[in-house]
Write a protein that holds these residues in place. Structure first.
Motif: not given
Length: 704
Positions: A648-652, A654-661
């Protein structure tokens, strides 16, 4: 009935070598005569009674035929037949043998030593041969006549019969009846339970007639009359309810053993002071350096060992069969090849352990086992045989220890051993071991399997005093998470005017059926009948939540919170329901208050972070998620939600890394994809500007 006669005739024709009388022809003739009278239009007022009697006669014939077949073709029954076939079991012979044994034992005190010892062994050996054969004779006996019924009831209740013999005969009648229903054998078990003054025999008869309910068809109306009659006794319904609970504890033996092996034994073994090798048992030498480098190590080790031992003792006090796992490995002795020995009360003079007793005669160990050990009889025999086989490998100082009363650890007082519940538990543990471990167990009806174990659900108990104990039994089954038991019991307990009943049905529908809407109906009715029932309110709130009726769930959680605002759980449940109802502002106001009251609470921070996202306060939410992910209380779902925040913040990236985690920490047993997880929160994502195309693209990014 015509089909039954035809099937029986076909079986007889297919097995011409089997001996049978002309009763089948008589039954067939009488039945055809009955049909002929009906065909001619005769109105016989006795027709139903005659039909019932013919059916009972046919059942007796088929039952006897079945026993004859099993005696020739099923190894458990062929073994019983082999033991009994060469002996006469007339009523006079049985009565004389049982009474003569009691007299001979009493007369032993007049014999001088050492002749007394040898004569005693001979008396017990001869009597054991007889009682083992009698056990087998009862197992393969045909349907009893009324005279046989009265005879066996008489000898079981006679003071001239040794109480060990009476208990063993009772177990034989139980085995025979539960595998081939005989109304007269069932009658004996019921009457012995009602009439005996010996508490051990009474409890064995109780277990006997209850387990006999595992047998087949209910063709005898007398069974219902007997059960109703016995339940009129004072306290009988409660005793039967306690028996039902104890059966459940027995059936949990393997699960309890796994708990002991996983959580308790490693600590006990790690901190004991013995080395067990193939050459014997030796004590470990203390390491003098331990006291220098870690002065408190030995004390901590002792505390951990005592704590682990206490956990095991607490399990036993709660009713668990904590010795099953260990003693199940000790049932390979030849002693346990004989079915009767699994049911035989422990006594030192048993001829099949006499040589063992001689090996241990210099120690009071066996007397301690018999008088004080918290073991069932089967395990006492196992322990005696096992100790005798290793006694020569045990260090002298440990053998000396066996002379002390403390050798067995926890013991059972005489008063506790006389309690009906204790006696019954020991009987059940003996029987559980037999039906779980005996090499021919697969040839017998098992009273501990799912279809037989919940015996109070039998239709014979309908409308009896058992109805009064069903609420307590249902609560017990809920506590022990026994879905099978609840499936059997709840149809018998469905009173829409009973708040407790409606609550139990609601919990069952919610916890075991995954049906929150049906659960809500039961729970609403429970609250109508008892508005102040807090558990019903709590369960109804959860049911509404799981049914995605979030507004109603929030209302109910609000009531629970207002009734007990000090409960963090109530407050968090209320906030989660508000957030699911998209009432983020209300939830956040309470969560800020909770965050002040519980500044170190990660659960509070977790719910607050989600609601801050809901309010589009993304920087505050991001800060909260970073705090959560740095803590020791991180849950896998936190990576998913933190990924939403970054998205939502637009930090794609970082979002991808967290989803991978998040995906890497998912259970390997699940086939759920990231798309499936994102789809669960589609409504939330759409409301914050992330559409279906974005979800598909994010899924592909993770794959890359």
């Amino acid at each position: 009935m015509g089909y039954c006669i035809h099937s029986t005739r076909s079986f007889v024709s297919a097995h011409p070598y089997m001996m049978y009388d002309d009763e089948l022809e008589n039954i067939e003739r009488d039945y055809n005569l009955m049909l002929e009278y009906m065909k001619r239009g005769f109105n016989d007022p006795q027709r139903k009674d005659i039909y019932s009697k013919l059916l009972a006669r046919l059942y007796n014939f088929v039952s006897n035929l079945r026993i004859a077949y099993m005696a020739q073709n099923i190894s458990f029954y062929t073994e019983a037949t082999r033991k009994s076939v060469n002996q006469s079991f007339s009523e006079e012979r049985i009565k004389t043998a049982l009474e003569t044994f009691v007299t001979d034992v009493a007369m032993l005190s007049l014999e001088p030593e050492p002749a007394r010892t040898e004569k005693s062994k001979e008396i017990y050996r001869r009597h054991n041969d007889f009682i083992q054969a009698l056990f087998g004779y009862i197992i393969v006996s045909r349907q009893w006549t009324d005279n046989e019924r009265d005879f066996f009831e008489g000898i079981l209740l006679s003071p001239a019969t040794d109480i060990i013999d009476a208990q063993l005969i009772t177990s034989a009648i139980m085995l025979a009846t539960m595998n081939n229903m005989d109304i007269n054998k069932f009658h004996v078990l019921i009457n012995v339970y009602k009439k005996t003054t010996d508490i051990k025999l009474r409890q064995r008869a109780l277990v006997g007639w209850v387990f006999a309910l595992s047998a087949g068809p209910r063709l005898h109306p007398q069974m219902r009359e007997m059960v109703v009659s016995v339940l009129e006794g004072n306290g009988v319904a409660n005793e039967i309810a306690d028996l039902q609970k104890q059966i459940i504890f027995c059936m949990n033996a393997e699960q309890d053993n796994n708990t002991i092996q996983r959580d308790i034994m490693p600590e006990l073994m790690k901190n004991n002071n013995l080395n067990i090798t193939r050459f014997g048992i030796t004590e470990k030498e203390d390491d003098p350096m331990n006291d220098i480098f870690d002065p408190g190590a030995s004390d901590r080790a002792m505390e951990k060992m005592e704590e682990s031992f206490q956990k095991m003792m607490n399990m036993q006090k709660a009713g668990s069969d904590i010795y099953f796992g260990g003693f199940s490995q000790m049932k390979r002795f030849p002693f346990f090849y004989h079915a009767a020995n699994w049911f035989c009360p422990f006594y030192l003079e048993h001829p099949e352990i006499s040589s063992t007793v001689d090996k241990l005669k210099d120690t009071p160990l066996l007397t301690n086992i018999l008088n004080n050990g918290p073991f069932c009889d089967s395990d006492k025999y196992s322990f005696t045989l096992a100790v005798a086989s290793v006694i020569s490998h045990i260090p002298a100082n440990m053998r000396e220890m066996f002379n002390t009363k403390e050798a067995l650890g926890q013991t059972v007082s005489d008063e506790d051993q006389r309690q009906p519940a204790y006696i019954r538990r020991m009987i059940l543990q003996d029987m559980y071991r037999f039906f779980r471990l005996f090499h021919q167990r697969g040839q017998l009806v098992n009273p501990f399997d799912k279809s037989n174990s919940i015996f109070v659900a039998d239709d014979l108990f309908n409308g009896t005093e058992i109805q009064k104990v069903l609420p307590d039994l249902c609560y017990f089954m809920l506590k022990h998470k026994n879905k099978n038991a609840l499936e059997h019991l709840l149809p018998k307990y469905n009173d829409t005017n009973d708040s407790k009943c409606m609550l139990i049905h609601g919990i069952y529908e919610l916890n075991y059926c995954g049906n929150p809407k049906s659960a809500a109906e039961y729970l609403e009715r429970s609250l109508e009948l008892q508005p102040d029932n807090r558990r019903a309110k709590s369960m109804l709130a959860r049911a509404c939540f799981e049914a995605e009726n979030y507004d109603d769930a929030a209302k109910l959680y609000e009531v629970l919170y207002n009734e007990n605002p000090q409960s963090q759980a109530n407050a968090l449940n209320y906030c989660v329901a508000l957030s699911k109802a998209e009432r983020y502002s209300e939830a956040t106001n309470l969560l800020f208050k909770l965050d002040i009251e519980y500044p170190d609470s990660i659960p509070v921070t977790r719910v607050l972070a989600w609601n801050l996202m809901g309010l589009d306060k993304l920087q505050q939410a991001e800060k909260a998620y970073r705090r959560i992910l740095k803590s020791n209380d991180t849950e896998n779902g936190d990576w998913l939600n933190a990924g939403y925040c970054q998205w939502l913040l637009g930090n794609i990236s970082e979002a991808v890394e967290m989803f991978k985690k998040f995906m890497s920490c998912q259970s390997k047993d699940t086939s759920t994809t990231l798309y499936d997880e994102l789809a669960k929160d589609r409504k939330f994502l759409l409301s914050h500007g992330i559409d279906e195309i974005d979800i598909l693209l994010m899924t592909d990014l993770i794959k890359e």
